[in-house]
Design a protein around this motif. Structure first.
Motif, mmCIF file in Angstrom:
data_model
loop_
_atom_site.group_PDB
_atom_site.id
_atom_site.type_symbol
_atom_site.label_atom_id
_atom_site.label_comp_id
_atom_site.label_asym_id
_atom_site.label_seq_id
_atom_site.Cartn_x
_atom_site.Cartn_y
_atom_site.Cartn_z
ATOM 1 N N GLU A 89 0.810 -1.219 0.000
ATOM 2 C CA GLU A 89 0.000 0.000 0.000
ATOM 3 C C GLU A 89 0.846 1.273 0.000
ATOM 4 O OE1 GLU A 89 -0.232 -1.450 4.372
ATOM 5 O OE2 GLU A 89 0.469 -2.182 2.421
ATOM 6 N N TYR A 90 2.167 1.122 0.083
ATOM 7 C CA TYR A 90 3.056 2.281 0.147
ATOM 8 C C TYR A 90 3.872 2.415 -1.134
ATOM 9 C CZ TYR A 90 1.707 2.069 5.024
ATOM 10 O OH TYR A 90 0.970 2.032 6.179
ATOM 11 N N ASP B 171 -8.833 1.739 16.387
ATOM 12 C CA ASP B 171 -8.867 0.502 15.607
ATOM 13 C C ASP B 171 -10.271 -0.031 15.346
ATOM 14 O OD1 ASP B 171 -6.154 0.693 15.749
ATOM 15 O OD2 ASP B 171 -5.821 -1.218 16.767
ATOM 16 N N GLU C 36 -8.393 3.186 6.585
ATOM 17 C CA GLU C 36 -7.067 3.754 6.760
ATOM 18 C C GLU C 36 -6.240 2.797 7.601
ATOM 19 O OE1 GLU C 36 -7.321 7.371 9.048
ATOM 20 O OE2 GLU C 36 -8.613 6.450 10.543
ATOM 21 N N SER C 37 -4.930 2.971 7.605
ATOM 22 C CA SER C 37 -4.077 2.153 8.454
ATOM 23 C C SER C 37 -4.357 2.484 9.908
ATOM 24 C CB SER C 37 -2.603 2.415 8.135
ATOM 25 O OG SER C 37 -2.297 2.007 6.821
ATOM 26 N N LYS C 38 -4.512 1.451 10.713
ATOM 27 C CA LYS C 38 -4.814 1.654 12.124
ATOM 28 C C LYS C 38 -3.496 1.727 12.905
ATOM 29 C CE LYS C 38 -9.077 1.515 10.953
ATOM 30 N NZ LYS C 38 -10.078 0.537 11.324
ATOM 31 N N ARG C 39 -3.140 2.927 13.310
ATOM 32 C CA ARG C 39 -1.879 3.188 13.996
ATOM 33 C C ARG C 39 -2.148 3.983 15.270
ATOM 34 N NH1 ARG C 39 -0.153 0.039 10.603
ATOM 35 N NH2 ARG C 39 1.098 0.539 8.745
ATOM 36 N N ALA D 102 -1.476 7.846 2.832
ATOM 37 C CA ALA D 102 -0.759 6.720 3.439
ATOM 38 C C ALA D 102 0.573 7.185 4.002
ATOM 39 C CB ALA D 102 -0.542 5.619 2.412
ATOM 40 N N ILE E 1 3.827 6.016 7.041
ATOM 41 C CA ILE E 1 4.336 5.005 7.963
ATOM 42 C C ILE E 1 5.736 5.399 8.414
ATOM 43 C CG2 ILE E 1 5.321 3.586 6.110
ATOM 44 C CD1 ILE E 1 4.570 1.116 7.763
#
Length: 361
Positions: free
Chosen positions: A170-171, A271, A277-280, A313, A315
């Motif tokens: 995804e990145y 979460d 979306e990414s759960k961070r 996105a 990270i």
């Protein structure tokens, strides 16, 4: 009298929301744990026992006016929260912030911090004695865990297996290339696009030599393995009108104001939301700010509520204290220097020490 806000869950989002609302409402934070667990530092805590105490933050200094109830919510519906002890809490507003479960050691599965630390120390001893390590899952957790292991024990053989064809799909390609380059330098073996034919005979985290092979006939001998996949939202306590918004995968349907769909006084964050979306941890903290602002607005009689929009996105993926890479909004792909600058040796423990009113060493 101040309205009562009951926050269910004292993780990243729940603790931040409770803290932000502490001065304007009667806040009750409900969590079964005796301390906040800083999951961002969990994998470092496995390989470095001296770092372990730094990922536990007692709740006793989080709130100045409100209170923390060490209990588990077993039934939550609009206006009322029932705890495992039988106590019922009346609530003007409810914040659902119970997060998700994830296989140990990326997250702790024990409520008592002393028992949790013993489990991490036992895992460290087992990992120390293992010459060959298998990690199932090439997502951020598996990659970060490999980096942590290699930073402490460069001589250990580490292999990551995943049925996906590439890491971090995804990145941006540049991020994948940089992480792959560093993993190759660390001598971490990637077996991608080829799942195991069957799981090891030993349990995850249990020391004992085993032999497995992938569907592409990659043969692996290892002394210990860990599962690095499998997020499970914690929402089975929802009842009444709230049960209707719980989806099949456990997520909760929310509006762009982070109100639970169909509800004006119940919010959800982190979460458990159905936001794509990414759960961070950082995402949960941003959710918490929107939720706190909107509850403050409702308390003040305003109908103007803030909305949440997922960002691009992003990270920050460390591979040990000095390695890793990042993809950041407006900055593109950055290397190990940026990953170390933002996370590095500290892994944000200082920031959460400030939130919980404690010191880190």
């Amino acid at each position: 009298m101040s309205p009562t806000v009951v926050v269910i869950g004292g993780g990243y989002g729940g603790s931040a929301a409770a803290k932000a609302l502490d001065g304007v409402a009667d806040v009750v934070l409900v969590d079964p744990k005796d301390a906040f667990f800083h999951a961002v530092g969990a994998l470092r805590a496995v390989v470095d026992p001296e770092f372990l105490p730094r990922v536990f933050f007692p709740y006793d200094k989080l709130l100045t006016n409100g209170r923390v109830v060490r209990d588990r919510a077993v039934r939550v519906e609009p206006g009322r929260v029932t705890l495992a002890s039988g106590e019922e809490l009346a609530a003007d507003y409810i914040v659902l912030a119970t997060g998700s479960g994830y296989p140990f050691p990326a997250k702790s599965d024990l409520d008592d911090s002393a028992a949790a630390q013993r489990k991490y120390r036992e895992a460290h001893a087992d990992l120390l004695a293992a010459d060959h390590v298998l990690l199932l899952g090439a997502g951020p957790v598996g990659l970060e865990f490999a980096g942590e292991i290699k930073a402490v024990w460069p001589e250990k053989k580490v292999v990551i297996v995943d049925p996906v064809a590439d890491i971090l799909s995804e990145y941006e390609p540049g991020l994948r290339e940089e992480i792959r380059r560093q993993l190759a330098e660390l001598d971490v073996q990637l077996a991608l696009g080829t799942p195991l034919k069957e799981n090891p005979a030993t349990a995850p985290g249990e020391r004992g030599t085993f032999h497995v092979s992938t569907t592409a006939d990659v043969d692996i001998t290892a002394d210990i393995w860990f599962r690095c996949f499998g997020v499970v939202p914690h929402t089975d306590y929802l009842a009444g009108a709230l049960a209707d918004v719980r989806q099949a995968n456990g997520e909760v349907a929310v509006t762009d104001t982070l109100q639970v769909k169909g509800q004006d006084t119940v919010f959800a964050l982190g979460d458990i939301t159905d936001i794509a979306e990414s759960k961070r941890a950082g995402t949960a903290s941003r959710h918490a700010q929107v939720v706190a602002d909107n509850i403050k607005a409702l308390i003040g009689g305003s109908a103007e509520l803030a909305t949440y929009r997922p960002g691009p996105a992003a990270i920050l993926l460390p591979l040990g204290p000095t390695g890793g890479a990042a993809q950041l909004p407006g900055q593109g792909v950055r290397g190990a220097d940026i990953a170390a600058q933002y996370k590095g040796a500290d892994l944000l423990t200082g920031r959460f020490g400030e939130l919980f009113g404690t010191r880190t060493t």
